[in-house]
Design a protein around this motif. Structure first.
Motif, mmCIF file in Angstrom:
data_model
loop_
_atom_site.group_PDB
_atom_site.id
_atom_site.type_symbol
_atom_site.label_atom_id
_atom_site.label_comp_id
_atom_site.label_asym_id
_atom_site.label_seq_id
_atom_site.Cartn_x
_atom_site.Cartn_y
_atom_site.Cartn_z
ATOM 1 N N LYS A 140 -49.498 -4.773 -3.430
ATOM 2 C CA LYS A 140 -48.593 -4.590 -2.304
ATOM 3 C C LYS A 140 -48.756 -3.171 -1.785
ATOM 4 O O LYS A 140 -49.384 -2.333 -2.430
ATOM 5 C CB LYS A 140 -47.144 -4.826 -2.755
ATOM 6 C CG LYS A 140 -46.872 -6.231 -3.273
ATOM 7 C CD LYS A 140 -45.427 -6.356 -3.759
ATOM 8 C CE LYS A 140 -45.163 -7.748 -4.307
ATOM 9 N NZ LYS A 140 -43.769 -7.889 -4.822
ATOM 10 N N PRO A 141 -48.205 -2.878 -0.592
ATOM 11 C CA PRO A 141 -48.273 -1.501 -0.087
ATOM 12 C C PRO A 141 -47.762 -0.489 -1.096
ATOM 13 O O PRO A 141 -46.944 -0.803 -1.963
ATOM 14 C CB PRO A 141 -47.379 -1.561 1.162
ATOM 15 C CG PRO A 141 -47.522 -2.972 1.636
ATOM 16 C CD PRO A 141 -47.602 -3.802 0.375
ATOM 17 N N LEU A 142 -48.257 0.737 -0.978
ATOM 18 C CA LEU A 142 -47.926 1.807 -1.921
ATOM 19 C C LEU A 142 -46.415 2.026 -1.967
ATOM 20 O O LEU A 142 -45.814 2.404 -0.963
ATOM 21 C CB LEU A 142 -48.637 3.099 -1.509
ATOM 22 C CG LEU A 142 -48.483 4.297 -2.446
ATOM 23 C CD1 LEU A 142 -49.181 4.032 -3.778
ATOM 24 C CD2 LEU A 142 -49.061 5.561 -1.789
ATOM 25 N N PRO A 143 -45.791 1.803 -3.122
ATOM 26 C CA PRO A 143 -44.329 1.885 -3.195
ATOM 27 C C PRO A 143 -43.841 3.328 -3.326
ATOM 28 O O PRO A 143 -44.600 4.225 -3.731
ATOM 29 C CB PRO A 143 -44.017 1.098 -4.473
ATOM 30 C CG PRO A 143 -45.225 1.298 -5.332
ATOM 31 C CD PRO A 143 -46.395 1.372 -4.388
ATOM 32 N N PRO A 144 -42.590 3.560 -3.020
ATOM 33 C CA PRO A 144 -42.024 4.893 -3.241
ATOM 34 C C PRO A 144 -41.928 5.188 -4.732
ATOM 35 O O PRO A 144 -41.926 4.271 -5.557
ATOM 36 C CB PRO A 144 -40.641 4.807 -2.601
ATOM 37 C CG PRO A 144 -40.320 3.349 -2.580
ATOM 38 C CD PRO A 144 -41.616 2.632 -2.429
ATOM 39 N N PRO A 145 -41.851 6.455 -5.110
ATOM 40 C CA PRO A 145 -41.762 6.804 -6.537
ATOM 41 C C PRO A 145 -40.433 6.373 -7.131
ATOM 42 O O PRO A 145 -39.449 6.155 -6.419
ATOM 43 C CB PRO A 145 -41.908 8.332 -6.537
ATOM 44 C CG PRO A 145 -41.489 8.755 -5.170
ATOM 45 C CD PRO A 145 -41.868 7.642 -4.242
ATOM 46 N N VAL A 146 -40.425 6.254 -8.449
ATOM 47 C CA VAL A 146 -39.219 5.882 -9.181
ATOM 48 C C VAL A 146 -38.963 6.926 -10.270
ATOM 49 O O VAL A 146 -39.860 7.654 -10.670
ATOM 50 C CB VAL A 146 -39.356 4.485 -9.818
ATOM 51 C CG1 VAL A 146 -39.408 3.409 -8.745
ATOM 52 C CG2 VAL A 146 -40.592 4.407 -10.708
ATOM 53 N N LYS A 147 -37.721 6.979 -10.724
ATOM 54 C CA LYS A 147 -37.371 7.974 -11.742
ATOM 55 C C LYS A 147 -38.094 7.721 -13.055
ATOM 56 O O LYS A 147 -38.428 8.656 -13.781
ATOM 57 C CB LYS A 147 -35.854 7.980 -11.954
ATOM 58 C CG LYS A 147 -35.065 8.535 -10.775
ATOM 59 C CD LYS A 147 -33.581 8.581 -11.081
ATOM 60 C CE LYS A 147 -32.800 9.170 -9.913
ATOM 61 N NZ LYS A 147 -31.340 9.235 -10.204
ATOM 62 N N SER A 194 -45.795 6.383 -8.023
ATOM 63 C CA SER A 194 -46.313 5.490 -6.973
ATOM 64 C C SER A 194 -47.709 5.012 -7.342
ATOM 65 O O SER A 194 -48.040 3.822 -7.197
ATOM 66 C CB SER A 194 -46.335 6.214 -5.622
ATOM 67 O OG SER A 194 -45.022 6.462 -5.157
ATOM 68 N N LEU A 195 -48.547 5.922 -7.818
ATOM 69 C CA LEU A 195 -49.894 5.569 -8.263
ATOM 70 C C LEU A 195 -49.837 4.621 -9.456
ATOM 71 O O LEU A 195 -50.607 3.651 -9.537
ATOM 72 C CB LEU A 195 -50.674 6.840 -8.639
ATOM 73 C CG LEU A 195 -52.035 6.647 -9.318
ATOM 74 C CD1 LEU A 195 -52.988 5.874 -8.407
ATOM 75 C CD2 LEU A 195 -52.632 8.005 -9.703
ATOM 76 N N GLN A 196 -48.915 4.873 -10.370
ATOM 77 C CA GLN A 196 -48.791 4.010 -11.545
ATOM 78 C C GLN A 196 -48.358 2.596 -11.149
ATOM 79 O O GLN A 196 -48.859 1.606 -11.691
ATOM 80 C CB GLN A 196 -47.798 4.625 -12.525
ATOM 81 C CG GLN A 196 -48.311 5.918 -13.155
ATOM 82 C CD GLN A 196 -47.224 6.693 -13.878
ATOM 83 O OE1 GLN A 196 -46.035 6.482 -13.660
ATOM 84 N NE2 GLN A 196 -47.636 7.605 -14.755
ATOM 85 N N GLN A 197 -47.459 2.496 -10.188
ATOM 86 C CA GLN A 197 -47.043 1.180 -9.703
ATOM 87 C C GLN A 197 -48.185 0.473 -8.982
ATOM 88 O O GLN A 197 -48.353 -0.753 -9.099
ATOM 89 C CB GLN A 197 -45.840 1.319 -8.765
ATOM 90 C CG GLN A 197 -44.560 1.774 -9.439
ATOM 91 C CD GLN A 197 -43.450 1.993 -8.425
ATOM 92 O OE1 GLN A 197 -42.810 1.038 -7.982
ATOM 93 N NE2 GLN A 197 -43.234 3.243 -8.044
ATOM 94 N N LEU A 198 -48.985 1.248 -8.245
ATOM 95 C CA LEU A 198 -50.152 0.680 -7.571
ATOM 96 C C LEU A 198 -51.134 0.121 -8.588
ATOM 97 O O LEU A 198 -51.656 -0.992 -8.423
ATOM 98 C CB LEU A 198 -50.831 1.761 -6.716
ATOM 99 C CG LEU A 198 -52.046 1.319 -5.896
ATOM 100 C CD1 LEU A 198 -51.624 0.383 -4.775
ATOM 101 C CD2 LEU A 198 -52.761 2.541 -5.324
ATOM 102 N N ALA A 199 -51.386 0.873 -9.646
ATOM 103 C CA ALA A 199 -52.291 0.421 -10.704
ATOM 104 C C ALA A 199 -51.738 -0.822 -11.398
ATOM 105 O O ALA A 199 -52.494 -1.732 -11.765
ATOM 106 C CB ALA A 199 -52.509 1.545 -11.713
ATOM 107 N N GLY A 253 -49.984 -3.117 -10.020
ATOM 108 C CA GLY A 253 -50.249 -4.228 -9.128
ATOM 109 C C GLY A 253 -51.687 -4.716 -9.224
ATOM 110 O O GLY A 253 -51.956 -5.916 -9.103
ATOM 111 N N ILE A 254 -52.610 -3.790 -9.454
ATOM 112 C CA ILE A 254 -54.018 -4.161 -9.623
ATOM 113 C C ILE A 254 -54.184 -4.999 -10.887
ATOM 114 O O ILE A 254 -54.853 -6.030 -10.886
ATOM 115 C CB ILE A 254 -54.894 -2.904 -9.677
ATOM 116 C CG1 ILE A 254 -54.870 -2.185 -8.320
ATOM 117 C CG2 ILE A 254 -56.329 -3.255 -10.070
ATOM 118 C CD1 ILE A 254 -55.570 -0.843 -8.323
#
Length: 338
Positions: free
Chosen positions: A263-270, A249-254, A256-257
């Protein structure tokens, strides 16, 4: 002494605290996000964390911490003893008198519990910064001057001045300088103020900044000795595998930056495979260098190495975890370490 006690010894004396950006998880409303931040503050207060800071950000779908002093009051009202403050207020966005009045009001309502952390970045994009600051140009001299003006408003020596901060004047509100480069480190040292470094997203200059701070430190009325805080990402879970899963989730947030598609903090992925390119992966891993992810044992070893290398007095933790229960559990595991 048991092996567990021996393992904890290298963190002995290190304080632990929390930085909250009031994140909006995908599927949550703004009101729910703020309520979860209060629940987190109540949770970490019971776990023994020393302070809970909220950072100022604007014009971001991912965060709702724009009205920082109001949220600080919300958190302080809902807790009993934990220190609450800003991590930080972006001083160039505000008149020092307004900041003095706001935090004077907070300290009056919640005496002995309010911290004022100050940053010089806008906490947003340049267009939004212009809207916040109107037509006020910023120079390299503004931040030191504004800090001095703020300190004057808090001082009893200002009681006969034409412009006064009421409430605020004469109150003991500790000021902390925040930074992600060496500028604020040197300034904090020269002013004799505690210093907090944003290594959770800007790791490059951490060691240089800490060294420069200590080299330039001059005792002040607030601080007789240097005091350092480093902010890091921590995502702890029952197993290393589960923690790494939550960290996506943090990696997806980064991501997006980097792409400017926040976007809002996404759920984790495999797996992040297919979501980022190799260059983006390298950039994010560099940005998140001080991210400690894993089980209790793994995170403990990582934190021990970090504290031994930096000799910071306090570790401030931010945890971008989509599921609120998982976020609460992460801080529980962390509290078992210290």
């Amino acid at each position: 002494m048991s092996m567990e006690q021996d393992n904890k010894s290298s963190l002995e004396g290190t304080k632990f605290s929390v930085l909250d950006l009031v994140p909006v998880a995908e599927g949550a409303t703004h009101q729910q996000s703020m309520a979860k931040s209060l629940e987190l503050a109540q949770h970490v207060e019971q776990l023994g964390f020393g302070r809970f800071w909220i950072s100022e950000h604007h014009n971001m779908d991912t965060l709702v911490s724009s009205a920082t002093p109001i949220l600080i009051g919300y958190i302080a009202q809902g807790t009993q003893s934990i220190r609450v403050g800003s991590g930080g207020v972006m001083l160039p966005n505000h008149a020092p008198l307004v900041v003095a009045e706001q935090f004077g009001t907070l300290e009056t309502l919640y005496p002995g519990r309010i911290d004022l952390g100050l940053g010089r970045a806008p906490g947003t994009d340049q267009l939004t910064a212009k809207a916040l600051r109107r037509d006020r140009p910023e120079t390299v001299h503004d931040f030191p001057r504004d800090i001095g003006e703020l300190q004057t408003f808090f001082s009893l020596d200002n009681k006969n001045a034409a412009v006064r901060a009421i409430p605020g004047e004469g109150l003991d509100i500790p000021i902390y300088l925040l930074g992600s480069s060496t500028f604020s480190a040197q300034l904090a040292g020269l002013k004799g103020l505690p210093y907090a470094f944003a290594s959770h997203f800007a790791p490059t200059h951490l060691h240089d900044a800490l060294s420069l701070y200590h080299q330039n430190f001059q005792p002040s009325k607030q601080s007789a000795t240097p005091y350092t805080i480093a902010c890091v990402n921590v995502i702890a879970a029952e197993t290393d595998e589960n923690a790494k899963f939550l960290a996506t989730s943090l990696q997806q947030l980064a991501l997006g930056i980097i792409r400017n598609t926040r976007k809002p903090l996404p759920p984790p992925v495999k797996s992040m495979d297919g979501l980022w390119h190799e260059l983006e992966q390298t950039q994010i891993q560099k940005m998140m260098h001080y991210s400690f992810v894993g089980s209790k044992e793994t995170v403990q070893k990582q934190l021990e190495s970090f504290v031994e290398a930096t000799r910071v007095d306090e570790v401030m933790v931010v945890s971008h975890i989509h599921n609120h229960k998982d976020r609460l559990r992460s801080y529980e595991i962390l509290s078992e370490i210290f």
